[in-house]
Scaffold this motif. Structure first.
Motif, mmCIF file in Angstrom:
data_model
loop_
_atom_site.group_PDB
_atom_site.id
_atom_site.type_symbol
_atom_site.label_atom_id
_atom_site.label_comp_id
_atom_site.label_asym_id
_atom_site.label_seq_id
_atom_site.Cartn_x
_atom_site.Cartn_y
_atom_site.Cartn_z
ATOM 1 N N GLY A 11 34.662 37.325 46.130
ATOM 2 C CA GLY A 11 34.406 37.092 45.024
ATOM 3 C C GLY A 11 35.082 38.061 43.821
ATOM 4 N N ASP A 12 36.025 38.767 44.120
ATOM 5 C CA ASP A 12 36.850 39.648 43.353
ATOM 6 C C ASP A 12 37.613 38.564 42.461
ATOM 7 N N PHE A 13 37.655 38.844 41.236
ATOM 8 C CA PHE A 13 38.777 38.004 40.238
ATOM 9 C C PHE A 13 40.067 38.709 40.458
ATOM 10 N N ILE A 51 39.118 35.765 45.007
ATOM 11 C CA ILE A 51 39.194 36.363 46.276
ATOM 12 C C ILE A 51 38.281 36.109 47.285
ATOM 13 N N VAL A 52 38.738 35.426 48.448
ATOM 14 C CA VAL A 52 38.006 35.248 49.572
ATOM 15 C C VAL A 52 38.483 35.638 50.905
ATOM 16 N N ARG A 53 37.895 35.914 51.891
ATOM 17 C CA ARG A 53 38.324 36.153 53.098
ATOM 18 C C ARG A 53 38.464 34.874 53.992
ATOM 19 N N LYS A 100 46.303 41.843 39.062
ATOM 20 C CA LYS A 100 45.233 42.515 38.466
ATOM 21 C C LYS A 100 43.990 42.358 38.916
ATOM 22 N N PHE A 101 43.354 43.077 39.981
ATOM 23 C CA PHE A 101 42.211 42.594 40.591
ATOM 24 C C PHE A 101 41.004 43.316 39.912
ATOM 25 N N LEU A 102 39.696 42.380 39.701
ATOM 26 C CA LEU A 102 38.788 42.743 38.946
ATOM 27 C C LEU A 102 37.540 42.462 39.784
ATOM 28 N N ARG A 103 36.480 43.470 39.732
ATOM 29 C CA ARG A 103 35.161 43.384 40.441
ATOM 30 C C ARG A 103 34.245 43.504 39.300
#
Length: 133
Positions: A11-13, A51-53, A100-103
């Protein structure tokens, strides 16, 4: 990249940062130069994803790519985006500079359940009806 991937959660962008390489003829770029020197100080978010695993446990990115939305391992996205950089530069095409990762919030499901109860997530339509999930 491995250090960053270890901290990512479903769920991270992800913002994909791109830029155009500064023309070599206009300025000599010294070895070890900062990205702002190489790319003329300009970079932009040229693509986004989530993002997903994957089933294999690897970090994947869900993103839209013609003709459809797709999921692919982040490493494969990087490999594909960094193929033949000399040609991309010669053609004046943007290249991958980084991410750039965002939560938005920690533990989003717990927060939703606090609001919507154990049936979270619920989506309420403008009519007041619940959307089927």
């Amino acid at each position: 990249m491995e250090r960053a991937k270890a901290g990512l959660r479903d769920g991270d962008f992800v913002n994909v940062v791109r830029g155009l390489r500064r023309a070599q003829s206009s300025r000599v770029v010294k070895k070890g130069a900062a990205p702002s020197e190489i790319f003329g100080g300009s970079a932009w978010v040229g693509h986004v994803g989530l993002i997903v695993r994957g089933d294999d446990g690897d970090v994947h990115m869900i993103h839209s790519s013609e003709p459809t939305v797709r999921e692919e391992p982040l490493d494969e996205y990087i490999d594909r985006s960094t193929e033949d950089l000399a040609s991309r530069d010669a053609e004046g095409k943007a290249r991958l500079l980084g991410f750039k990762f965002l939560r938005l919030r920690d533990n989003p499901m717990e927060r939703l359940q606090a609001v919507d109860g154990p049936e979270a997530p619920r989506v309420t339509l403008p009519s007041g009806d619940q959307a089927p999930l």
